[in-house]
Design an enzyme around this catalytic site. Structure first.
Site, PDB file in Angstrom:
ATOM      1  N   GLY A  22       0.801  -1.219   0.000  1.00 52.79           N
ATOM      2  CA  GLY A  22       0.000   0.000   0.000  1.00 52.79           C
ATOM      3  C   GLY A  22       0.831   1.263   0.000  1.00 52.79           C
ATOM      4  O   GLY A  22       0.571   2.184   0.769  1.00 52.79           O
ATOM      5  N   ASN A  91       1.737  -2.550   5.590  1.00 47.96           N
ATOM      6  CA  ASN A  91       1.121  -1.257   5.847  1.00 47.96           C
ATOM      7  C   ASN A  91      -0.366  -1.200   5.507  1.00 47.96           C
ATOM      8  O   ASN A  91      -1.109  -0.421   6.096  1.00 47.96           O
ATOM      9  CB  ASN A  91       1.866  -0.181   5.045  1.00 47.96           C
ATOM     10  CG  ASN A  91       1.110   1.121   4.990  1.00 47.96           C
ATOM     11  OD1 ASN A  91       0.992   1.845   5.975  1.00 47.96           O
ATOM     12  ND2 ASN A  91       0.557   1.428   3.820  1.00 47.96           N
ATOM     13  N   SER A 145      -2.877   0.334  14.673  1.00 43.88           N
ATOM     14  CA  SER A 145      -3.575   1.604  14.865  1.00 43.88           C
ATOM     15  C   SER A 145      -3.932   1.752  16.337  1.00 43.88           C
ATOM     16  O   SER A 145      -4.194   0.753  17.026  1.00 43.88           O
ATOM     17  CB  SER A 145      -4.860   1.650  14.032  1.00 43.88           C
ATOM     18  OG  SER A 145      -5.657   2.761  14.377  1.00 43.88           O
ATOM     19  N   TYR A 158     -12.815  -2.974  12.487  1.00 42.65           N
ATOM     20  CA  TYR A 158     -11.451  -2.488  12.257  1.00 42.65           C
ATOM     21  C   TYR A 158     -10.632  -2.567  13.539  1.00 42.65           C
ATOM     22  O   TYR A 158      -9.491  -3.049  13.541  1.00 42.65           O
ATOM     23  CB  TYR A 158     -11.513  -1.050  11.750  1.00 42.65           C
ATOM     24  CG  TYR A 158     -10.179  -0.383  11.552  1.00 42.65           C
ATOM     25  CD1 TYR A 158      -9.374  -0.696  10.456  1.00 42.65           C
ATOM     26  CD2 TYR A 158      -9.722   0.572  12.455  1.00 42.65           C
ATOM     27  CE1 TYR A 158      -8.145  -0.074  10.268  1.00 42.65           C
ATOM     28  CE2 TYR A 158      -8.499   1.203  12.273  1.00 42.65           C
ATOM     29  CZ  TYR A 158      -7.720   0.877  11.181  1.00 42.65           C
ATOM     30  OH  TYR A 158      -6.492   1.497  11.002  1.00 42.65           O
ATOM     31  N   ALA A 160     -11.117  -4.471  16.135  1.00 47.71           N
ATOM     32  CA  ALA A 160     -10.892  -5.880  16.490  1.00 47.71           C
ATOM     33  C   ALA A 160      -9.798  -6.494  15.631  1.00 47.71           C
ATOM     34  O   ALA A 160      -8.957  -7.260  16.117  1.00 47.71           O
ATOM     35  CB  ALA A 160     -12.198  -6.663  16.335  1.00 47.71           C
ATOM     36  N   ALA A 161      -9.792  -6.163  14.333  1.00 50.87           N
ATOM     37  CA  ALA A 161      -8.775  -6.704  13.431  1.00 50.87           C
ATOM     38  C   ALA A 161      -7.387  -6.194  13.793  1.00 50.87           C
ATOM     39  O   ALA A 161      -6.407  -6.949  13.766  1.00 50.87           O
ATOM     40  CB  ALA A 161      -9.123  -6.347  11.987  1.00 50.87           C
ATOM     41  N   LYS A 162      -7.281  -4.912  14.132  1.00 44.45           N
ATOM     42  CA  LYS A 162      -5.980  -4.355  14.510  1.00 44.45           C
ATOM     43  C   LYS A 162      -5.517  -4.904  15.856  1.00 44.45           C
ATOM     44  O   LYS A 162      -4.313  -5.109  16.071  1.00 44.45           O
ATOM     45  CB  LYS A 162      -6.063  -2.828  14.563  1.00 44.45           C
ATOM     46  CG  LYS A 162      -6.173  -2.169  13.191  1.00 44.45           C
ATOM     47  CD  LYS A 162      -5.008  -2.511  12.273  1.00 44.45           C
ATOM     48  CE  LYS A 162      -4.999  -1.676  11.005  1.00 44.45           C
ATOM     49  NZ  LYS A 162      -3.921  -2.079  10.068  1.00 44.45           N
TER      50      LYS A 162
END
Length: 266
Positions: A22, A91, A145, A158, A160-162
Site C-alpha cells: 500500500g 502497511n 492503529s 477495524y 478488532a482486526a488491529k
C-alpha cells in the site's frame, strides 16, 4: 543538521530489498517508500490499482492484498524477481464497513475487514519468511492503529482486526527472535493522509464547516491531541525507518504508539 543526516542515513539501507504494501495514494505507505528509498533501499510496493507513474516501474506489483490470490501473486513475483526481501512492512489497512453499529455490519463486512487488516499480513509473512529464515536475518513491521484501544460502534470490526494483528505480531516476534528475525508493530494515531483529508472534506460538508473545523471535530472525538495537531505521514515513516534499521537491533515484539499523546494509559 541536514548534512549530518545525509552522512548518517544516505546509504543506511543500501543493498536491502524491501516490500511496503500500500505504498501509493499519499499515505503512510508512500511516505515509508520514499524514506527507505532515500536511504538506499530497493523498495517494492503494491496497490490494487496501478498509478500512472508506476505503470513502467519494475518496483510495483498490482494486487488486491485482501485476497489469497493477491498475496500469492505478490509473494511469487517477489521471489522470482528479487529472491526475497530483507525488510517487510505490512502497511495496508482500513475498513469500508458501514456505519450504524453492529446490526448494520454483515458477515461480509467483518470478513473483508479482517482479510485486509490481519490475514493479508499473515499470508505475506508466511510467504516471505522462508527466505528470511534461510538467510538468517530479516525485519517485519506491522502497521496497526491506536483504534485497537478505542473500539467504537462504527469501527468495531477495524478495531478488532488491529487488536488481533497486534496480538499476532507479539507471538510472531517471540517465535522468530531466536532465528534472527525481528518483528515490531507501529500504531499511528490521527495521521493526515490523503484519505483522512477526503474524510474531513466529507465531514465539513455534512457539518456545514470548513476543513479546519472538521479536523478539530475529529481531534476532539479522540479526546484531544495533547501536541495540538495531527501527525504527518513522514513522521510515521521516520519511526518505521528506525525500527527496520540496525539502530533498533534490540527492539523486538514491541508496539510503538505514535499519536501525539492521544493514548493516556500506561
Amino acid at each position: 543538521m541536514a548534512s549530518m543526516d545525509k552522512l548518517l542515513f544516505e546509504n543506511e539501507f543500501s543493498g536491502k530489498r524491501v516490500l511496503v504494501t500500500g505504498g501509493t495514494k499519499g499515505g503512510i505507505g508512500e511516505a515509508i517508500v520514499k524514506r527507505l528509498t532515500l536511504a538506499g533501499a530497493t523498495v517494492i510496493t503494491t496497490a490494487r490499482k496501478t498509478p500512472d507513474e508506476m505503470k513502467s516501474s519494475d518496483l510495483f506489483i498490482q494486487a488486491d492484498i485482501s485476497t489469497p490470490d493477491g498475496t500469492t501473486k505478490i509473494v511469487t513475483e517477489i521471489l522470482e524477481r528479487f529472491g526475497g526481501v530483507d525488510i517487510l512492512v505490512n502497511n495496508v489497512g482500513g475498513s469500508s464497513a458501514p456505519t450504524g453499529g453492529v446490526l448494520a455490519q454483515s458477515d461480509m463486512d467483518w470478513q473483508l475487514t479482517f482479510e485486509t487488516n490481519l490475514f493479508a499480513a499473515v499470508r505475506l509473512d508466511r510467504g516471505l519468511l522462508p527466505t528470511m529464515l534461510k538467510q538468517g536475518h530479516g525485519v517485519i513491521v506491522h502497521i496497526s492503529s491506536i483504534q485497537r484501544r478505542f473500539p467504537g460502534e462504527n469501527t468495531m470490526a477495524y478495531s478488532a482486526a488491529k487488536a488481533a494483528l497486534t496480538n499476532y505480531s507479539k507471538a510472531l516476534a517471540t517465535e522468530l527472535a531466536p532465528k534472527g528475525i525481528r518483528v515490531n508493530t507501529v500504531a499511528p494515531g490521527f495521521t493526515e493522509t490523503k484519505s483522512a483529508e477526503a474524510l474531513m472534506k466529507r465531514m465539513a460538508e455534512n457539518l456545514g464547516t470548513d476543513i479546519d473545523g472538521a479536523r478539530q471535530n475529529l481531534m476532539e472525538s479522540l479526546g484531544g491531541i495533547p501536541i495540538g495537531r495531527t501527525a504527518r505521514p513522514e513522521e510515521v515513516a521516520e519511526l518505521v525507518a528506525f525500527l527496520v534499521s540496525e539502530r533498533s537491533s534490540y527492539i523486538i515484539g514491541a508496539e510503538h504508539t505514535i499519536d501525539g499523546g492521544i493514548v493516556r494509559t500506561i
